[in-house]
Design a protein around this motif. Structure first.
Motif, PDB file in Angstrom:
ATOM      1  N   VAL A  31       0.865  -1.179   0.000  1.00  0.00           N
ATOM      2  CA  VAL A  31       0.000   0.000   0.000  1.00  0.00           C
ATOM      3  C   VAL A  31       0.906   1.235   0.000  1.00  0.00           C
ATOM      4  O   VAL A  31       1.690   1.443   0.932  1.00  0.00           O
ATOM      5  CB  VAL A  31      -0.936   0.013   1.227  1.00  0.00           C
ATOM      6  N   LEU A  32       0.808   2.006  -1.076  1.00  0.00           N
ATOM      7  CA  LEU A  32       1.597   3.231  -1.218  1.00  0.00           C
ATOM      8  C   LEU A  32       0.703   4.418  -0.896  1.00  0.00           C
ATOM      9  O   LEU A  32      -0.359   4.580  -1.506  1.00  0.00           O
ATOM     10  CB  LEU A  32       2.118   3.322  -2.660  1.00  0.00           C
ATOM     11  N   GLY A  33       1.113   5.226   0.043  1.00  0.00           N
ATOM     12  CA  GLY A  33       0.381   6.454   0.358  1.00  0.00           C
ATOM     13  C   GLY A  33       0.893   7.546  -0.562  1.00  0.00           C
ATOM     14  O   GLY A  33       2.102   7.766  -0.646  1.00  0.00           O
ATOM     15  N   ILE A  34      -0.011   8.213  -1.270  1.00  0.00           N
ATOM     16  CA  ILE A  34       0.457   9.183  -2.264  1.00  0.00           C
ATOM     17  C   ILE A  34       0.059  10.611  -1.890  1.00  0.00           C
ATOM     18  O   ILE A  34      -1.030  10.871  -1.405  1.00  0.00           O
ATOM     19  CB  ILE A  34      -0.046   8.839  -3.684  1.00  0.00           C
ATOM     20  N   ALA A  35       1.001  11.509  -2.143  1.00  0.00           N
ATOM     21  CA  ALA A  35       0.755  12.943  -1.974  1.00  0.00           C
ATOM     22  C   ALA A  35       0.520  13.541  -3.357  1.00  0.00           C
ATOM     23  O   ALA A  35       0.991  13.004  -4.360  1.00  0.00           O
ATOM     24  CB  ALA A  35       1.958  13.606  -1.321  1.00  0.00           C
ATOM     25  N   THR A  36      -0.198  14.637  -3.394  1.00  0.00           N
ATOM     26  CA  THR A  36      -0.350  15.398  -4.636  1.00  0.00           C
ATOM     27  C   THR A  36       0.474  16.683  -4.492  1.00  0.00           C
ATOM     28  O   THR A  36       1.377  16.738  -3.664  1.00  0.00           O
ATOM     29  CB  THR A  36      -1.841  15.689  -4.902  1.00  0.00           C
ATOM     30  N   GLY A  37       0.172  17.716  -5.276  1.00  0.00           N
ATOM     31  CA  GLY A  37       1.002  18.917  -5.240  1.00  0.00           C
ATOM     32  C   GLY A  37       2.223  18.725  -6.126  1.00  0.00           C
ATOM     33  O   GLY A  37       2.370  17.700  -6.808  1.00  0.00           O
ATOM     34  N   SER A  38       3.121  19.714  -6.120  1.00  0.00           N
ATOM     35  CA  SER A  38       4.265  19.699  -7.046  1.00  0.00           C
ATOM     36  C   SER A  38       5.387  18.763  -6.588  1.00  0.00           C
ATOM     37  O   SER A  38       6.084  18.188  -7.437  1.00  0.00           O
ATOM     38  CB  SER A  38       4.842  21.112  -7.165  1.00  0.00           C
ATOM     39  N   SER A  39       5.583  18.643  -5.275  1.00  0.00           N
ATOM     40  CA  SER A  39       6.788  17.966  -4.780  1.00  0.00           C
ATOM     41  C   SER A  39       7.017  16.563  -5.330  1.00  0.00           C
ATOM     42  O   SER A  39       8.138  16.229  -5.703  1.00  0.00           O
ATOM     43  CB  SER A  39       6.786  17.926  -3.249  1.00  0.00           C
ATOM     44  N   PRO A  40       5.980  15.696  -5.402  1.00  0.00           N
ATOM     45  CA  PRO A  40       6.256  14.325  -5.856  1.00  0.00           C
ATOM     46  C   PRO A  40       6.123  14.117  -7.368  1.00  0.00           C
ATOM     47  O   PRO A  40       6.285  12.989  -7.837  1.00  0.00           O
ATOM     48  CB  PRO A  40       5.187  13.493  -5.112  1.00  0.00           C
ATOM     49  N   GLY A  75     -14.553  16.261 -12.127  1.00  0.00           N
ATOM     50  CA  GLY A  75     -13.768  16.586 -13.316  1.00  0.00           C
ATOM     51  C   GLY A  75     -13.002  17.897 -13.227  1.00  0.00           C
ATOM     52  O   GLY A  75     -12.238  18.231 -14.135  1.00  0.00           O
ATOM     53  N   HIS A  76     -13.171  18.680 -12.141  1.00  0.00           N
ATOM     54  CA  HIS A  76     -12.385  19.923 -11.987  1.00  0.00           C
ATOM     55  C   HIS A  76     -10.899  19.544 -12.010  1.00  0.00           C
ATOM     56  O   HIS A  76     -10.494  18.627 -11.294  1.00  0.00           O
ATOM     57  CB  HIS A  76     -12.758  20.598 -10.661  1.00  0.00           C
ATOM     58  N   PRO A  77     -10.094  20.252 -12.815  1.00  0.00           N
ATOM     59  CA  PRO A  77      -8.696  19.814 -12.977  1.00  0.00           C
ATOM     60  C   PRO A  77      -7.862  19.851 -11.695  1.00  0.00           C
ATOM     61  O   PRO A  77      -6.845  19.160 -11.609  1.00  0.00           O
ATOM     62  CB  PRO A  77      -8.137  20.795 -14.025  1.00  0.00           C
ATOM     63  N   ALA A  78      -8.286  20.643 -10.692  1.00  0.00           N
ATOM     64  CA  ALA A  78      -7.512  20.705  -9.446  1.00  0.00           C
ATOM     65  C   ALA A  78      -7.969  19.668  -8.431  1.00  0.00           C
ATOM     66  O   ALA A  78      -7.357  19.518  -7.369  1.00  0.00           O
ATOM     67  CB  ALA A  78      -7.612  22.098  -8.831  1.00  0.00           C
ATOM     68  N   ARG A  79      -9.049  18.983  -8.750  1.00  0.00           N
ATOM     69  CA  ARG A  79      -9.509  17.922  -7.840  1.00  0.00           C
ATOM     70  C   ARG A  79      -8.439  16.857  -7.741  1.00  0.00           C
ATOM     71  O   ARG A  79      -7.911  16.408  -8.762  1.00  0.00           O
ATOM     72  CB  ARG A  79     -10.778  17.297  -8.445  1.00  0.00           C
ATOM     73  N   TYR A  80      -8.098  16.443  -6.529  1.00  0.00           N
ATOM     74  CA  TYR A  80      -6.998  15.484  -6.406  1.00  0.00           C
ATOM     75  C   TYR A  80      -7.341  14.141  -7.043  1.00  0.00           C
ATOM     76  O   TYR A  80      -6.455  13.429  -7.506  1.00  0.00           O
ATOM     77  CB  TYR A  80      -6.577  15.331  -4.941  1.00  0.00           C
ATOM     78  N   VAL A 126      -0.928   1.667   5.517  1.00  0.00           N
ATOM     79  CA  VAL A 126       0.023   2.125   4.491  1.00  0.00           C
ATOM     80  C   VAL A 126       1.407   1.534   4.781  1.00  0.00           C
ATOM     81  O   VAL A 126       1.897   1.582   5.908  1.00  0.00           O
ATOM     82  CB  VAL A 126       0.080   3.672   4.503  1.00  0.00           C
ATOM     83  N   ASP A 127       2.025   0.970   3.737  1.00  0.00           N
ATOM     84  CA  ASP A 127       3.393   0.455   3.884  1.00  0.00           C
ATOM     85  C   ASP A 127       4.416   1.567   3.700  1.00  0.00           C
ATOM     86  O   ASP A 127       5.363   1.665   4.474  1.00  0.00           O
ATOM     87  CB  ASP A 127       3.634  -0.651   2.847  1.00  0.00           C
ATOM     88  N   LEU A 128       4.231   2.365   2.672  1.00  0.00           N
ATOM     89  CA  LEU A 128       5.174   3.461   2.408  1.00  0.00           C
ATOM     90  C   LEU A 128       4.370   4.716   2.079  1.00  0.00           C
ATOM     91  O   LEU A 128       3.597   4.721   1.117  1.00  0.00           O
ATOM     92  CB  LEU A 128       6.083   3.095   1.220  1.00  0.00           C
ATOM     93  N   GLN A 129       4.550   5.742   2.875  1.00  0.00           N
ATOM     94  CA  GLN A 129       3.797   6.987   2.690  1.00  0.00           C
ATOM     95  C   GLN A 129       4.698   8.067   2.097  1.00  0.00           C
ATOM     96  O   GLN A 129       5.736   8.397   2.673  1.00  0.00           O
ATOM     97  CB  GLN A 129       3.238   7.486   4.023  1.00  0.00           C
ATOM     98  N   ILE A 130       4.306   8.596   0.955  1.00  0.00           N
ATOM     99  CA  ILE A 130       5.013   9.738   0.353  1.00  0.00           C
ATOM    100  C   ILE A 130       4.408  11.024   0.919  1.00  0.00           C
ATOM    101  O   ILE A 130       3.181  11.159   0.974  1.00  0.00           O
ATOM    102  CB  ILE A 130       4.825   9.729  -1.180  1.00  0.00           C
ATOM    103  N   LEU A 131       5.255  11.958   1.298  1.00  0.00           N
ATOM    104  CA  LEU A 131       4.775  13.247   1.812  1.00  0.00           C
ATOM    105  C   LEU A 131       5.529  14.400   1.146  1.00  0.00           C
ATOM    106  O   LEU A 131       6.740  14.300   0.910  1.00  0.00           O
ATOM    107  CB  LEU A 131       5.022  13.368   3.315  1.00  0.00           C
ATOM    108  N   GLY A 132       4.801  15.498   0.899  1.00  0.00           N
ATOM    109  CA  GLY A 132       5.428  16.788   0.681  1.00  0.00           C
ATOM    110  C   GLY A 132       5.240  17.577   1.968  1.00  0.00           C
ATOM    111  O   GLY A 132       4.670  17.075   2.944  1.00  0.00           O
ATOM    112  N   ILE A 133       5.702  18.815   1.978  1.00  0.00           N
ATOM    113  CA  ILE A 133       5.508  19.656   3.176  1.00  0.00           C
ATOM    114  C   ILE A 133       5.071  21.044   2.712  1.00  0.00           C
ATOM    115  O   ILE A 133       5.596  21.565   1.716  1.00  0.00           O
ATOM    116  CB  ILE A 133       6.810  19.703   4.031  1.00  0.00           C
TER     117      ILE A 133
END
Ligand code: F6R
Length: 262
Positions: A31-40, A75-80, A126-133
């Motif tokens: 299970v991969l935890g995913i972040a959105t935003g620019s960082s990943p 369908g809004h393009p900013a919707r995660y 979650v096995d591995l969680q990706i985070l931005g800050i």
């Protein structure tokens, strides 16, 4: 905590992608935890490249997003949900049925938060969680003074976060006021955490999170309680840290430390 300082954002993306590919090779259904935003974004692009080259098998991964805006139309393009479909699910060849994003348009948002926690638990966590800050130290959308024990819930976005994220919308006012976010307690339940930050705007938050006191004023500082956190930084994001010589020394000694609690 492992703090790895890399020359530039591309190196951050590449290091993160290789780490994820390595974990996926060991456990193809993790299970991969995913972040959105620019960082990943660089990480997801690098992972897609590794997959295209036959160097990463990702199709059986299960994914849970950290957060979602409340009230954006379908369908809004900013919707995660849309961003995750475009940046993660399709390029990594994931099964959309295995990719979960909190339901920001649910009629009963509180129910949707409870359901999300239950789905995470049913998947085994979650096995591995990706985070931005965030520039204010948030992880997920856990804004300053979030409970360090919080679970998935509805949260009001801070003025700073709404300003920072206005670039994804037509105007500042178009940024939603609320979101659903995994809580800090939810994030801490992950087996392993990979936080990444690039650029000078993150330098203060990164220094506060890694070297400051644990305080809800900098929500990311709660990661100091987690035994298995890797922080990947470019030089700019690392520029306010004080123990950089030590981090570089430890990174060079890494083979000796594999498997240790950090
Ligand atoms: C996004 C998230 C946020 C972002 C943070 C940094 O799912 O959870 O915590 O990681 O706001 O955003 P960027 O990467 O756009 O600077």
């Amino acid at each position: 905590m492992d703090v790895v300082i890399l020359p530039d954002p591309a190196a951050v993306g590449s290091r993160a992608a290789h780490l994820i590919a390595q974990r996926a090779a060991a456990d193809p259904e993790m299970v991969l935890g995913i972040a959105t935003g620019s960082s990943p974004l660089g990480t997801y692009r690098e992972l897609a490249l590794l997959r295209a080259q036959g160097k990463a098998t990702l199709d059986r991964l299960r994914c849970f997003a950290l957060d979602e805006y409340v009230g954006l139309p379908d369908g809004h393009p900013a919707r995660y949900a849309v961003v995750v479909a475009d940046e993660v699910t399709a390029p990594l060849g994931l099964d959309p049925a295995n990719v979960h994003v909190p339901d920001g348009s649910a009629a009963d948002v509180h129910r949707a938060c409870l359901d999300y926690e239950q789905a995470l638990t049913a998947a085994g966590g979650v096995d591995l969680q990706i985070l931005g800050i965030g520039t204010n130290g948030h992880i997920g959308f856990n804004e300053p003074i979030s409970s360090l024990a919080s679970r998935t819930r509805i949260k009001a976005l801070s003025a700073q976060t709404r300003r920072d994220n206005a670039r994804f919308f037509s105007s500042d006012d178009a940024v939603p006021t609320h979101c659903i976010t995994q809580g800090l307690g939810t994030i801490l339940d992950a087996q392993e955490i990979l936080l990444m930050a690039q650029g000078p705007s993150k330098a203060d938050a990164v220094a506060a999170a890694i070297e400051g006191p644990v305080t809800s004023m900098c929500p990311a500082s709660v990661l100091q309680f987690h035994p298995r956190v890797t922080v990947l930084l470019d030089e700019d994001a690392a520029s306010r840290l004080t123990l950089t010589d030590y981090y570089r020394f430890v990174a060079d000694a890494e083979p000796l430390l594999v498997g240790e609690n950090r």
